[in-house]
Design an enzyme around this catalytic site. Sequence first.
Site, PDB file in Angstrom:
ATOM      1  N   ASN A  69       1.140  -2.294   4.746  1.00  0.00           N
ATOM      2  CA  ASN A  69       0.223  -1.284   5.279  1.00  0.00           C
ATOM      3  C   ASN A  69      -0.914  -1.328   3.837  1.00  0.00           C
ATOM      4  OD1 ASN A  69      -0.294   1.680   5.120  1.00  0.00           O
ATOM      5  ND2 ASN A  69      -0.076   1.649   3.647  1.00  0.00           N
ATOM      6  N   GLY A 120       0.834  -1.114  -0.306  1.00  0.00           N
ATOM      7  CA  GLY A 120      -0.161   0.264   0.266  1.00  0.00           C
ATOM      8  C   GLY A 120       0.576   1.389  -0.364  1.00  0.00           C
ATOM      9  N   TYR A 149     -14.373  -4.496   8.870  1.00  0.00           N
ATOM     10  CA  TYR A 149     -13.150  -3.481   9.007  1.00  0.00           C
ATOM     11  C   TYR A 149     -12.331  -4.221  10.176  1.00  0.00           C
ATOM     12  CZ  TYR A 149      -9.298   0.509   8.870  1.00  0.00           C
ATOM     13  OH  TYR A 149      -8.286   0.835   8.302  1.00  0.00           O
ATOM     14  N   SER A 176       1.606   3.247  -2.721  1.00  0.00           N
ATOM     15  CA  SER A 176       1.397   4.631  -3.721  1.00  0.00           C
ATOM     16  C   SER A 176       1.168   5.705  -3.052  1.00  0.00           C
ATOM     17  CB  SER A 176       0.948   3.792  -4.880  1.00  0.00           C
ATOM     18  OG  SER A 176      -0.493   3.988  -4.201  1.00  0.00           O
ATOM     19  N   LYS A 193      -8.554  -5.800  11.777  1.00  0.00           N
ATOM     20  CA  LYS A 193      -7.678  -4.904  12.143  1.00  0.00           C
ATOM     21  C   LYS A 193      -7.220  -5.430  13.380  1.00  0.00           C
ATOM     22  CE  LYS A 193      -6.613  -2.052   8.760  1.00  0.00           C
ATOM     23  NZ  LYS A 193      -5.129  -1.926   7.864  1.00  0.00           N
ATOM     24  N   SER A 236      -5.456  -0.603  13.360  1.00  0.00           N
ATOM     25  CA  SER A 236      -6.531   0.787  13.597  1.00  0.00           C
ATOM     26  C   SER A 236      -7.092   0.819  15.264  1.00  0.00           C
ATOM     27  CB  SER A 236      -7.634   0.951  12.545  1.00  0.00           C
ATOM     28  OG  SER A 236      -8.337   1.767  12.753  1.00  0.00           O
TER      29      SER A 236
HETATM   30  P1  NAD Z   1      -4.834   4.698   0.610  1.00  0.00           P
HETATM   31  O1  NAD Z   1      -6.361   4.318   0.731  1.00  0.00           O
HETATM   32  O2  NAD Z   1      -5.054   5.725   0.924  1.00  0.00           O
HETATM   33  O3  NAD Z   1      -4.022   3.619   0.670  1.00  0.00           O
HETATM   34  C1  NAD Z   1      -4.409   1.763   0.692  1.00  0.00           C
HETATM   35  C2  NAD Z   1      -3.305   1.380  -0.304  1.00  0.00           C
HETATM   36  O4  NAD Z   1      -3.469  -0.156   0.097  1.00  0.00           O
HETATM   37  C3  NAD Z   1      -2.940   1.386  -1.666  1.00  0.00           C
HETATM   38  O5  NAD Z   1      -1.269   1.958  -2.221  1.00  0.00           O
HETATM   39  C4  NAD Z   1      -3.459   0.926  -2.478  1.00  0.00           C
HETATM   40  O6  NAD Z   1      -2.991   0.697  -3.524  1.00  0.00           O
HETATM   41  C5  NAD Z   1      -3.129  -0.069  -1.649  1.00  0.00           C
HETATM   42  N1  NAD Z   1      -3.907  -1.497  -1.686  1.00  0.00           N
HETATM   43  C6  NAD Z   1      -6.093  -1.492  -1.235  1.00  0.00           C
HETATM   44  N2  NAD Z   1      -5.571  -3.108  -1.816  1.00  0.00           N
HETATM   45  C7  NAD Z   1      -4.830  -4.115  -1.677  1.00  0.00           C
HETATM   46  C8  NAD Z   1      -4.566  -5.134  -2.309  1.00  0.00           C
HETATM   47  N3  NAD Z   1      -5.309  -5.927  -2.890  1.00  0.00           N
HETATM   48  N4  NAD Z   1      -3.862  -5.567  -2.901  1.00  0.00           N
HETATM   49  C9  NAD Z   1      -2.343  -4.521  -2.594  1.00  0.00           C
HETATM   50  N5  NAD Z   1      -2.228  -3.162  -2.437  1.00  0.00           N
HETATM   51  C10 NAD Z   1      -3.779  -2.754  -1.914  1.00  0.00           C
HETATM   52  O7  NAD Z   1      -4.718   4.186   2.606  1.00  0.00           O
HETATM   53  P2  NAD Z   1      -4.658   5.034   4.012  1.00  0.00           P
HETATM   54  O8  NAD Z   1      -5.342   5.646   4.486  1.00  0.00           O
HETATM   55  O9  NAD Z   1      -3.239   5.055   3.186  1.00  0.00           O
HETATM   56  O10 NAD Z   1      -4.937   3.610   4.742  1.00  0.00           O
HETATM   57  C11 NAD Z   1      -3.252   2.711   4.862  1.00  0.00           C
HETATM   58  C12 NAD Z   1      -2.791   1.831   5.784  1.00  0.00           C
HETATM   59  O11 NAD Z   1      -3.584   2.065   7.139  1.00  0.00           O
HETATM   60  C13 NAD Z   1      -4.516   0.687   5.666  1.00  0.00           C
HETATM   61  O12 NAD Z   1      -4.023  -0.411   6.001  1.00  0.00           O
HETATM   62  C14 NAD Z   1      -5.649   1.806   6.960  1.00  0.00           C
HETATM   63  O13 NAD Z   1      -6.595   0.734   6.682  1.00  0.00           O
HETATM   64  C15 NAD Z   1      -4.480   1.898   7.996  1.00  0.00           C
HETATM   65  N6  NAD Z   1      -5.860   2.927   8.393  1.00  0.00           N
HETATM   66  C16 NAD Z   1      -5.935   4.442   7.770  1.00  0.00           C
HETATM   67  C17 NAD Z   1      -6.315   4.903   8.889  1.00  0.00           C
HETATM   68  C18 NAD Z   1      -7.192   6.587   8.623  1.00  0.00           C
HETATM   69  O14 NAD Z   1      -7.239   7.280   8.778  1.00  0.00           O
HETATM   70  N7  NAD Z   1      -6.674   7.473   6.770  1.00  0.00           N
HETATM   71  C19 NAD Z   1      -6.916   4.861  10.194  1.00  0.00           C
HETATM   72  C20 NAD Z   1      -6.458   3.547  10.442  1.00  0.00           C
HETATM   73  C21 NAD Z   1      -5.562   2.648   9.878  1.00  0.00           C
END
Ligand code: NAD
Length: 248
Positions: free
Chosen positions: A91, A12, A156, A14, A160, A143
């Site tokens: 991630n 993840g 979700y 990107s 987590k 999370s």
């Molecule tokens: P985002 O949506 O900006 O990015 C998600 C990334 O995961 C992308 O690079 C996407 O291509 C990749 N991805 C999704 N499905 C995939 C697959 N099947 N195979 C490979 N890659 C895959 O998300 P974010 O907000 O940066 O979240 C990153 C991590 O942090 C996640 O695990 C999310 O659950 C966790 N998180 C986020 C938050 C928040 O508030 N944003 C809070 C708690 C936890």
Amino acid sequence: MADTDRVVVITGGSKGIGREIALRFAEDKDRIVLVHYDADESAAKETLDTLASKGVEAESHRVDISSYEDAGALFKKILSKYGKVDVLVNNAGITRDGLLMRMSEEDWDRVMKVNLKSVFNCTRAVLRPMVKERRGCIVNISSVAGQIGNAGQANYATSKAGIIGFTKTVAREVASRGITVNAVAPGFIDTEMTRALSAAVRESLVEQIPLGRIGEPEDVAEAVYWLCSHGAGYITGQVIHVNGGLFM
Ligand code: NAD
């Protein structure tokens, strides 16, 4: 572990939190491998361009790591190129929200596969090589929802919470081999995932956060980076909360 000459794989990677984690490790000139599954390559390309502008060796792969076979093939490729993986940051994650009464089996299964099974797939693929090297750092992104629950996120939050059990178990299994395994549990972080929320929901969230703001991806990246630094070498099986005090 020594903080130099590392191969760092970030799933993840990107965009969002994963991108910031990559940029943080890049400050040490680590070699970075990003994995993503975006519909297009634009975000990954932007991240790679930024890394290149910092003189960092980096590559990206578009692979659905919820597939055991595809994740295995990817890590085989990475290991044959670099010979090792020093840091794995699990991630990648998605949401498919809905109240349980209306949640489809498909939405349940997809979130469990992408958020939880992928952590098994990727960790399984790097563990043996890490054991061989007698060093390694794995950080799994959980999370706050996995700790306190969140209405509309049964799939979700369960995935987590599962990551936390996985983290503690694997930490125990490989501690004697010089490998640390920890989780970072972010609260509400400003990324595409949370930008989908309405202004009213965001405002009410901020009211519940003692530090009075939504977190930045950098807040999470710093914790992940630190967990893989020499100074955190005696820390394993822990969950580090990066949530502005939302859950204590
Ligand atoms: P985002 O949506 O900006 O990015 C998600 C990334 O995961 C992308 O690079 C996407 O291509 C990749 N991805 C999704 N499905 C995939 C697959 N099947 N195979 C490979 N890659 C895959 O998300 P974010 O907000 O940066 O979240 C990153 C991590 O942090 C996640 O695990 C999310 O659950 C966790 N998180 C986020 C938050 C928040 O508030 N944003 C809070 C708690 C936890």
